[in-house]
Design an enzyme around this catalytic site. Structure first.
Site, PDB file in Angstrom:
ATOM      1  N   GLY A  76      50.151  12.697 -34.150  1.00  0.00           N
ATOM      2  CA  GLY A  76      49.402  12.408 -33.009  1.00  0.00           C
ATOM      3  C   GLY A  76      49.106  11.306 -32.165  1.00  0.00           C
ATOM      4  O   GLY A  76      48.437  10.426 -32.913  1.00  0.00           O
ATOM      5  N   SER A  77      49.389  10.888 -31.077  1.00  0.00           N
ATOM      6  CA  SER A  77      49.174   9.768 -30.740  1.00  0.00           C
ATOM      7  C   SER A  77      49.542   9.568 -28.989  1.00  0.00           C
ATOM      8  O   SER A  77      49.725  10.482 -28.351  1.00  0.00           O
ATOM      9  CB  SER A  77      50.354   8.839 -31.392  1.00  0.00           C
ATOM     10  N   ARG A  78      49.834   8.253 -28.637  1.00  0.00           N
ATOM     11  CA  ARG A  78      49.854   8.170 -27.233  1.00  0.00           C
ATOM     12  C   ARG A  78      51.139   6.878 -27.111  1.00  0.00           C
ATOM     13  O   ARG A  78      51.221   6.257 -27.921  1.00  0.00           O
ATOM     14  CB  ARG A  78      48.729   7.809 -26.734  1.00  0.00           C
TER      15      ARG A  78
END
Length: 223
Positions: free
Chosen positions: A184-186
């Site tokens: 999960g990240s950006r």
């Protein structure tokens, strides 16, 4: 489907209680844990994408570096974008998205800088400046024009590690794999303000396939 090499220790860790439950004769528990193990392994899936299939990518094209949903598409946000005039695309990756990252633009890697930080939820604006991340800069000359693209791998609430597999001086092709972010990240991409964006907030993008932006004048093949 190909599974990234970094899956091995996580798959082994998830599989251990599955084996214990199976040996203890707890079939339902073992099946549930096996599904969890499969889910952990699937997180590291590495599907083939457009550039990998041998297609030519025009040098005017900036591709999505990650799968996910566009959170911001517009002028560079104050305090987030590098100094200067930029257009910015920010992509949020959920746990269900492919987390293999690709370079949005081909050229020479001139910067790879890791910044330690916090683990705020990646959909929050402050995650762009406070979370742990790696910033990469790619540069190239096309028809006498010097072009620069900046992009960042940013961890999220559950992501605890950024993996970057390129270094300054490396020559990379548009859409080439450059690493991954775990759980999960950006990703933020910055192109010069003169380069029009072709995505909007809320759009779903696919790494190595979706076009984020295009230089006004196309150049040669991005290799």
């Amino acid at each position: 489907m190909k599974i990234d090499k970094d899956a091995a220790p996580f798959t082994a860790l998830a599989a251990a209680p599955t084996v214990v439950a199976a040996l203890a004769g707890k079939r339902r528990l073992a099946l549930g844990l096996a599904a969890l193990t499969a889910g952990v392994t699937a997180f590291f899936r590495d599907p083939q994408r457009f550039p990998d299939l041998g297609h030519e990518v025009d040098a005017s094209i900036v591709l999505a570096p990650a799968d996910g949903r566009v959170m911001h598409a517009g002028p560079g946000q104050a305090g987030i974008a590098p100094e200067g005039d930029w257009n910015q695309v920010s992509i949020f990756l959920s746990l269900l998205d492919v987390h293999i990252n690709r370079t949005p633009y081909g050229g020479t890697v001139t910067k790879v800088a890791h910044r330690p930080g916090r683990f705020l939820a990646a959909f929050k604006n402050e995650s762009a400046t406070e979370n742990e991340c790696t910033e990469l800069v790619v540069e190239r000359d096309v028809d006498g024009e010097h072009r620069v693209v900046v992009f960042r791998q940013i961890v999220g609430l559950l992501a605890r590690r950024v993996v970057t597999r390129v270094a300054p001086g490396d020559r990379i092709a548009t859409g080439q794999r450059i690493g991954l972010m775990k759980f999960g990240s950006r990703m933020d991409v910055f192109v010069p303000a003169s380069v029009p964006l072709l995505v909007s907030e809320g759009d779903r993008v696919i790494a190595g396939e979706s076009t984020l932006a295009r230089w006004p004048q196309s150049g040669s093949v991005a290799r």
